[in-house]
Design a protein around this motif. Structure first.
Motif, mmCIF file in Angstrom:
data_model
loop_
_atom_site.group_PDB
_atom_site.id
_atom_site.type_symbol
_atom_site.label_atom_id
_atom_site.label_comp_id
_atom_site.label_asym_id
_atom_site.label_seq_id
_atom_site.Cartn_x
_atom_site.Cartn_y
_atom_site.Cartn_z
ATOM 1 N N SER A 108 5.425 6.998 1.353
ATOM 2 C CA SER A 108 5.435 5.185 2.559
ATOM 3 C C SER A 108 4.758 4.384 1.848
ATOM 4 O O SER A 108 3.448 4.413 0.988
ATOM 5 N N VAL A 146 10.919 -4.907 2.261
ATOM 6 C CA VAL A 146 10.238 -4.491 3.212
ATOM 7 C C VAL A 146 9.034 -5.230 4.776
ATOM 8 O O VAL A 146 8.857 -6.455 3.511
ATOM 9 N N GLN A 191 5.411 -3.892 8.035
ATOM 10 C CA GLN A 191 6.094 -3.034 8.133
ATOM 11 C C GLN A 191 5.659 -1.931 7.535
ATOM 12 O O GLN A 191 5.278 -2.435 6.080
ATOM 13 N N THR A 192 6.501 -0.642 7.147
ATOM 14 C CA THR A 192 6.272 0.564 6.698
ATOM 15 C C THR A 192 7.766 1.451 6.107
ATOM 16 O O THR A 192 8.668 1.109 7.154
ATOM 17 N N THR A 226 3.752 0.175 3.089
ATOM 18 C CA THR A 226 3.757 -0.620 3.677
ATOM 19 C C THR A 226 3.081 -1.968 3.271
ATOM 20 O O THR A 226 2.588 -1.787 2.546
ATOM 21 N N ASN A 227 3.971 -2.950 3.870
ATOM 22 C CA ASN A 227 4.090 -4.736 3.711
ATOM 23 C C ASN A 227 2.683 -5.295 4.350
ATOM 24 O O ASN A 227 2.826 -5.257 5.776
ATOM 25 N N GLY A 228 1.573 -5.393 3.597
ATOM 26 C CA GLY A 228 0.498 -5.625 4.107
ATOM 27 C C GLY A 228 0.208 -7.236 4.344
ATOM 28 O O GLY A 228 -0.863 -8.243 4.304
ATOM 29 N N THR A 261 0.971 -1.342 -0.359
ATOM 30 C CA THR A 261 -0.014 -0.143 0.005
ATOM 31 C C THR A 261 1.153 1.198 -0.109
ATOM 32 O O THR A 261 1.696 1.325 1.031
ATOM 33 N N ASN A 296 9.629 4.341 4.381
ATOM 34 C CA ASN A 296 9.106 5.380 4.967
ATOM 35 C C ASN A 296 9.994 6.297 3.792
ATOM 36 O O ASN A 296 11.624 6.667 4.230
#
Length: 146
Positions: free
Chosen positions: A42, A85, A89-90, A44-46, A11, A92
């Motif tokens: 930013s 990632v 975790q995110t 994010t790994n989902g 994301t 940035n």
């Protein structure tokens, strides 16, 4: 821009953009072919495993593609080339492009292999801030002519 956009397990949120006419490097000012566009993002790994974020690209109004620069000297918090990632975790930081001044679409990617990769486009409208005016004091009394 500003809203999360999901592609596969990743994301992306584009937080802001900044145009620069040069970057300061270890050997002095680095000049672009066109202009530098620094994109604050930013990611994010989902998923349940590590995902590598690929290099991204900009698409102009005519469909011309500009790849992300692979050297980010002079860019604070540059994300670099290798961008793993971990799960949940995110990441940035900033990515860098050398492009003509204009509005673009950022092509984001799921980071999968060629057969399973998915992409999406995020609008990056042209937003240029006026440079600050230096050395002007509007309250100062003008000098009298001699």
């Amino acid at each position: 821009m500003g809203s999360p956009a999901a592609v596969g397990p990743l994301t992306y949120t584009v937080l802001d953009t900044e145009w620069k006419e040069s970057l300061e490097g270890s050997l002095g000012a680095k000049l672009p072919e066109h202009r530098f566009l620094v994109v604050n993002v930013s990611i994010t790994n989902g998923s349940g495993g590590d995902v590598n974020v690929p290099l991204l690209a900009l698409i102009d109004a005519d469909g011309k593609e500009y790849r992300e620069m692979d050297k980010g000297e002079g860019v604070a918090q540059w994300l670099g080339l290798l961008r793993p990632v971990p799960p949940a975790q995110t990441l940035n930081g900033h990515i860098l492009f050398d492009v003509p001044l204009g509005g673009y679409k950022l092509r984001i990617s799921s980071g999968g292999d060629a057969e399973s990769e998915t992409t999406a486009l995020v609008d990056l409208p042209l937003r240029v801030e006026a440079p600050p005016i230096k050395g002007v004091d509007s309250l100062a009394t003008p000098a009298s002519p001699k």
